[in-house]
Design a protein around this motif. Structure first.
Motif, short mmCIF file in Angstrom:
data_model
loop_
_atom_site.label_atom_id
_atom_site.label_comp_id
_atom_site.label_asym_id
_atom_site.label_seq_id
_atom_site.Cartn_x
_atom_site.Cartn_y
_atom_site.Cartn_z
N UNK A 235 2.17 -3.43 10.00
CA UNK A 235 1.52 -4.10 8.88
C UNK A 235 0.09 -4.48 9.27
N UNK A 236 -0.10 -4.83 10.54
CA UNK A 236 -1.45 -5.10 11.01
C UNK A 236 -2.33 -3.85 10.89
N UNK A 237 -1.75 -2.66 11.12
CA UNK A 237 -2.51 -1.42 10.95
C UNK A 237 -2.88 -1.19 9.48
N UNK A 238 -2.02 -1.61 8.57
CA UNK A 238 -2.35 -1.54 7.14
C UNK A 238 -3.57 -2.42 6.85
N UNK A 239 -3.51 -3.67 7.33
CA UNK A 239 -4.64 -4.58 7.12
C UNK A 239 -5.89 -4.03 7.79
N UNK A 240 -5.74 -3.46 8.98
CA UNK A 240 -6.86 -2.84 9.69
C UNK A 240 -7.49 -1.74 8.83
N UNK A 241 -6.65 -0.87 8.27
CA UNK A 241 -7.16 0.22 7.45
C UNK A 241 -7.93 -0.28 6.25
N UNK A 242 -7.41 -1.30 5.59
CA UNK A 242 -8.08 -1.82 4.39
C UNK A 242 -9.40 -2.50 4.75
N UNK A 243 -9.41 -3.28 5.83
CA UNK A 243 -10.64 -3.97 6.22
C UNK A 243 -11.71 -2.98 6.68
N UNK A 244 -11.33 -2.10 7.60
CA UNK A 244 -12.33 -1.18 8.15
C UNK A 244 -12.66 -0.05 7.17
N UNK A 245 -11.78 0.20 6.21
CA UNK A 245 -12.08 1.20 5.18
C UNK A 245 -13.04 0.72 4.14
N UNK A 246 -13.23 -0.61 4.06
CA UNK A 246 -14.23 -1.23 3.18
C UNK A 246 -14.15 -0.74 1.74
N UNK A 248 -12.93 2.02 0.52
CA UNK A 248 -12.87 3.47 0.32
C UNK A 248 -11.44 3.95 0.57
N UNK A 249 -10.83 4.60 -0.41
CA UNK A 249 -9.43 5.02 -0.32
C UNK A 249 -9.22 5.95 0.87
N UNK A 250 -10.01 6.99 0.97
CA UNK A 250 -9.81 7.99 2.03
C UNK A 250 -10.02 7.37 3.41
N UNK A 251 -11.10 6.65 3.57
CA UNK A 251 -11.40 6.06 4.87
C UNK A 251 -10.31 5.07 5.29
N UNK A 252 -9.84 4.27 4.35
CA UNK A 252 -8.79 3.29 4.66
C UNK A 252 -7.51 3.97 5.12
N UNK A 253 -7.09 4.99 4.37
CA UNK A 253 -5.83 5.67 4.69
C UNK A 253 -5.93 6.43 6.01
N UNK A 254 -7.01 7.14 6.22
CA UNK A 254 -7.16 7.92 7.46
C UNK A 254 -7.27 7.01 8.67
N UNK A 255 -7.92 5.88 8.52
CA UNK A 255 -8.02 4.94 9.64
C UNK A 255 -6.65 4.42 10.04
N UNK A 256 -5.84 4.08 9.06
CA UNK A 256 -4.49 3.58 9.37
C UNK A 256 -3.64 4.67 10.03
N UNK A 257 -3.68 5.89 9.48
CA UNK A 257 -2.90 6.98 10.07
C UNK A 257 -3.35 7.23 11.50
N UNK A 258 -4.64 7.18 11.75
CA UNK A 258 -5.16 7.48 13.08
C UNK A 258 -4.83 6.41 14.11
N UNK A 259 -4.28 5.26 13.66
CA UNK A 259 -3.75 4.27 14.60
C UNK A 259 -2.43 4.75 15.23
N UNK A 260 -1.80 5.75 14.61
CA UNK A 260 -0.51 6.24 15.11
C UNK A 260 0.63 5.34 14.68
N UNK A 261 1.80 5.54 15.30
CA UNK A 261 3.03 4.78 15.07
C UNK A 261 3.68 5.21 13.76
N UNK A 262 4.03 4.27 12.87
CA UNK A 262 4.81 4.61 11.67
C UNK A 262 3.86 5.03 10.55
N UNK A 263 3.27 6.20 10.72
CA UNK A 263 2.10 6.61 9.93
C UNK A 263 2.39 6.83 8.46
N UNK A 264 3.58 7.31 8.11
CA UNK A 264 3.87 7.50 6.69
C UNK A 264 3.98 6.16 5.99
N UNK A 265 4.46 5.14 6.71
CA UNK A 265 4.62 3.81 6.12
C UNK A 265 3.28 3.11 5.95
#
Length: 498
Positions: A235-246, A248-265
């Motif tokens: 869930x922290x990776x979700x928050x990370x993606x949204x914050x660092x994605x600023x 932007x849908x694509x940037x947010x989603x790709x950032x979260x996926x690139x953290x690894x772990x439970x990437x589909x979630x």
């Protein structure tokens, strides 16, 4: 608070499309324990991957349609789980095995569950948020009942409460920091879940890169299952993606996926949150065209007869048809939400109330039951006029000649059945060889007065002692009913010896 129907429906559809995009894009990398550098889809065009994140929500929607908004409890959802859900891994499998032993939800999610801090619940919160738009406390109550089936009172349940609140509030709040704070207001500040989210926010505010933030979270939660497939980190990776994605849908989603772990979630949840916040106009059109509208299931027993949903369009139609009744049946609260033809209409005061601690916006029998049952190895059973809260006070495993303590409290459901007291009689039926310090006791479930505002009985404690010879599963049966009323509950309390 009033929501325009067309705008609401558009956000619901964007939620499911965003969820589908993220689940399919992140799916091929699920479980990767290193960082990634993906740029887009690995799947072919119009190839939608099956995802349990969506599967369980289709069953919960089915339950809402048939049981109604007042009857969504862990006990009810557990029965739907046994009927429809085929997943046997991790917390899913442990909870199912416990239910098949006769253990009632949500104790089935606590009992011998090493995966109770994992991801199975917060990934399926969109159904509750879209049925309770702009009404976080209601979405959270449903999400908690849902999560407790397979996570008990673990961090997985706090994660579900956080995400459900954030998603529900996103229908009327577009400020990311405000949404995160609303989510945090619904969970204990000392929980690992809350600490992980605040740690990401701290990293962002200190100017750390997304990779530094990711590694900080990984290290902080290394003691929970090595941090892998656990709710606080993901869930922290979700928050990370949204914050660092600023935004932007694509940037947010790709950032979260690139953290690894439970990437589909993580990707799926980012897609749903941003879908709700910005509607279909905020979704990348090329990704939407690449994905299409289909939904593919993988963990539902399709041999059973039920109204199947195969597209995001169908799912949206079902949700928006049920949401007005869900909101209408939960209107005795500080927050009132209506969906209609007029423009969106709400005040800053109404928005501010969304961030009150869980339970402060709703004065209902169901909310009292939710608050009093938020304890490990604790479950509730409704009798209509009252709700019994039953707790294992010192564990669910038992050995020969060992004593175990059960506690019972009774909530008087004065909102539905009138403000009158009930005298509750509790009888205890024991397995062969067991003894108890009491086998029958009466307790008063008080009505509302200035001195008994919770309308809940004193705690009744029952000490049971096992005999020399035990079965693998040992059932203590509580017979609970009110004097002068005919409805009784026969409540199994299962102790394991295996």
């Amino acid at each position: 608070m009033k929501l325009n129907f067309n705008s609401y429906k558009d956000k619901v559809y964007a939620c499911w499309v965003g969820k589908n995009i993220g689940g399919t894009m992140g799916g091929p990398y699920e479980g990767v324990r290193t960082t990634l550098d993906i740029k887009g889809f690995k799947t072919k065009q119009n190839e939608v991957l099956p995802n349990d994140d969506l599967d369980l929500q289709l069953i919960w929607l089915h339950a809402m349609e048939f049981e109604g908004p007042r009857n969504i409890t862990a006990e009810v959802l557990g029965e739907y789980w046994i009927s429809f859900i085929t997943g046997y891994w991790n917390e899913y499998g442990i909870a199912r095995l416990n239910m098949e032993r006769g253990v009632k939800p949500p104790v089935c999610g606590d009992m011998r569950n090493d995966w109770k801090h994992s991801n199975g619940a917060w990934i399926r919160t969109e159904v509750w948020a879209t049925l309770a738009p702009a009404y976080p406390d209601l979405a959270v109550r449903y999400a908690i009942e849902d999560a407790k089936v397979d996570h008990g009172m673990g961090e997985g349940t706090y994660a579900a409460a956080f995400v459900a609140a954030l998603e529900s509030a996103a229908f009327v709040v577009s400020d990311v920091r405000k949404l995160i704070e609303i989510g945090l207001s619904k969970i204990p500040a000392e929980s690992r879940m809350a600490k992980s989210v605040r740690l990401v926010m701290q990293c962002y505010d200190e100017g750390k890169t997304w990779l530094e933030a990711r590694n900080t979270i990984l290290e902080a939660n290394a003691d929970i299952g090595d941090g892998w497939f656990q709710a606080p980190s993901n869930v922290a990776y979700v928050v990370l993606g949204i914050l660092y994605g600023q935004g932007d849908f694509k940037k947010s989603m790709l950032t979260a996926i690139n953290c690894g772990d439970d990437t589909d979630c993580t990707a799926g949840t980012i897609g749903s949150i941003l879908g709700i916040m910005y509607g279909t106009e905020g979704l990348p059109k090329d990704w939407c065209e690449y994905m299409g509208d289909d939904i593919v299931t993988g963990t539902i027993n399709t041999c059973l007869s039920w109204p199947r949903i195969t597209t995001c369009t169908q799912l949206t139609e079902k949700v928006v048809s049920l949401a007005p009744s869900v909101l209408r049946f939960n209107q005795m609260n500080a927050v009132k939400v209506e969906i209609g033809e007029g423009e969106d209409e709400y005040t800053q005061d109404e928005i501010d109330k969304l961030g009150l601690p869980y339970g402060k916006n709703e004065e209902t029998d169901a909310m009292r039951a939710s608050l009093f049952s938020m304890k490990e190895n604790t479950f509730q059973t409704k009798l209509g006029y009252a709700t019994a809260i039953v707790s294992y006070e010192n564990g669910t495993d038992i050995k020969p000649n060992e004593e175990k303590k059960i506690s019972v409290r009774i909530i008087n459901n004065v909102k539905a059945y009138g403000n009158k007291p009930n005298t509750i009689r509790i009888k205890v039926w024991l397995p062969e060889g067991f003894t108890a310090d009491k086998t029958e006791v009466d307790v008063l479930a008080p009505h509302w007065t200035p001195f008994t505002t919770d309308c809940i009985s004193e705690k009744v404690e029952i000490t049971v002692k096992a005999g020399e010879n035990l079965q693998a599963t040992n059932k203590v049966l509580l017979e609970i009913g009110a004097l002068g009323r005919y409805t009784q509950a026969y409540v199994p309390v299962i102790f394991l010896n295996e």
